[in-house]
Design an enzyme around this catalytic site. Structure first.
Site, PDB file in Angstrom:
ATOM      1  N   ASP A 197      28.118 -33.175   7.083  1.00 50.66           N
ATOM      2  CA  ASP A 197      29.334 -33.164   7.905  1.00 50.66           C
ATOM      3  C   ASP A 197      29.425 -34.321   8.894  1.00 50.66           C
ATOM      4  OD1 ASP A 197      31.804 -31.890   8.205  1.00 50.66           O
ATOM      5  OD2 ASP A 197      31.164 -30.903  10.042  1.00 50.66           O
TER       6      ASP A 197
ATOM      7  N   ASP B  65      36.946 -22.615  12.018  1.00 52.19           N
ATOM      8  CA  ASP B  65      36.641 -23.968  11.544  1.00 52.19           C
ATOM      9  C   ASP B  65      35.814 -24.752  12.555  1.00 52.19           C
ATOM     10  OD1 ASP B  65      38.138 -23.747   9.135  1.00 52.19           O
ATOM     11  OD2 ASP B  65      39.977 -24.123  10.241  1.00 52.19           O
TER      12      ASP B  65
ATOM     13  N   ASP C  85      32.186 -31.201   0.473  1.00 51.35           N
ATOM     14  CA  ASP C  85      32.336 -32.494   1.160  1.00 51.35           C
ATOM     15  C   ASP C  85      31.220 -33.503   0.886  1.00 51.35           C
ATOM     16  OD1 ASP C  85      34.508 -31.280   2.304  1.00 51.35           O
ATOM     17  OD2 ASP C  85      33.736 -31.259   4.342  1.00 51.35           O
TER      18      ASP C  85
END
Length: 355
Positions: free
Chosen positions: A139, A328, A177
């Site tokens: 991330d 989130d 991701d």
């Protein structure tokens, strides 16, 4: 990531539930679950429980073969509302609690977690739906930064997950991701080759389990183009995976995701794909700071319910990979990434109408 998770060890162990009873070796979903005072929007005050609510049960196998966790965060929240006599909010949260959602394997006790979830699913004659999200340098330092300490730690972690799955049926969404952050330059260049190697190795290890299906994450229709993605996906081992996932934790409409997925599939050997429809009922949020439109955006809604009946042979399933009702990140008034956010869960359910 879009709708990311941190510290999943505390939140990923509800697999100890076996069709409503405890199975050894998993960690209950306790953290971050908050209750209402019975006065929230949608509550009718009730009479304190004169009618016992129906238990959380499995969806028809022909429509959605994935396991519904009867003791997940949404199920616990619904029970709290019912206990408080807030039957209106309880009914809203049951829109989430009664659907199969993915279980995100945490960094601690991965073998026990995977075993607990898959055993519970097997006992209910369903498939487990798991997400692996522990790649090193995860991330890019954002809300869900972290991951395994190095490549060797990650390989050991994946090996333990695979052992926990055993010969039981499981659909695994691999590293949301992870490929995209190689393409967009977010992950420093010195980590690229290692990440490609780790993703290839993870696919190969998981595919040693006879009933495991693996879908490598490929981002969403609003991030990168198929032309930018297909070579990185190939380097990451897509040829050995069962397919890829799109729209994980994001809000793009299903039709847009289908179009994106089909164009990408044509470039990676016609691989099938799955679409995360957990929160895409109203499409993406387009106001405010574009850099944070993905983070707890207001006015969103639950999307299509999980099913394998998509009407398209390339689209293997609509899945709820992002767990509706979990934050989130600490933006727009939300708690930290992965924590239960009851007000947001209610909004998602309320905005979905009869969906």
């Amino acid at each position: 990531m879009y709708g990311s998770y941190s510290g999943r060890g505390r939140g990923a162990g509800a697999g100890r539930v076996r069709a409503g009873v405890a199975a050894a070796g998993a960690v209950l979903l306790l953290a971050g679950c908050s209750s209402s005072d019975g006065e929230g929007d949608g509550g009718d005050g009730g009479d304190g429980g004169s009618t016992k609510p129906a238990p959380i049960s499995q969806q028809p196998k022909a429509d959605a073969p994935y396991w519904v966790n009867p003791d997940g965060r949404a199920a616990r929240q619904a029970a709290e509302y019912d206990s408080a006599g807030d039957t209106g909010n309880a009914a809203l949260i049951r829109k989430i609690a009664e659907q199969p959602v993915a279980e995100w394997i945490g960094p601690d006790t991965p073998e026990e977690q995977a075993k607990g979830f898959t055993e519970a699913a097997t006992e209910a004659d369903r498939d487990a739906l798991l997400v692996l999200y522990n790649i090193p340098h995860r991330d890019c330092g954002q809300f869900s930064k972290g991951g395994a300490s190095d490549g060797d730690a990650y390989r050991a972690w994946v090996d333990q997950v695979a052992k926990g799955i055993g010969d039981r049926r499981a659909t695994v969404i691999l590293e949301p991701d992870a490929v995209l952050h190689l393409v967009d330059g977010c992950t420093p260049g010195e980590f690229h080759e290692e990440r490609y190697d780790l993703l290839r190795g993870a696919i190969q290890r998981l595919k040693q389990q006879p009933a495991a299906s693996v879908y490598l994450d490929a981002g969403n229709s609003g991030w990168q183009t198929p032309d930018a993605l297909f070579e990185p996906l190939q380097r990451a081992g897509i040829a050995e995976a069962d397919g890829f996932s799109v729209n994980v934790s994001n809000f793009y409409p299903t039709e847009a995701s289908k179009d994106f997925g089909k164009r990408l599939s044509a470039k990676v050997g016609d691989k099938p794909f799955v679409i995360d429809t957990s929160r895409n009922g109203n499409g993406p949020y387009t106001q405010g700071d574009p850099g944070e439109n993905w983070c707890n955006p207001p006015g969103r809604a639950l999307g299509e319910q999980p099913t394998t009946k998509t009407g398209d042979p390339l689209v293997k399933a609509y899945l709820w990979i992002k767990r509706p009702g979990e934050s989130d990140g600490d933006c727009k008034g939300g708690p930290k990434a992965g924590d239960w956010y009851p007000d947001y869960a209610l909004d998602l359910a309320r905005n979905s109408g009869t969906r």
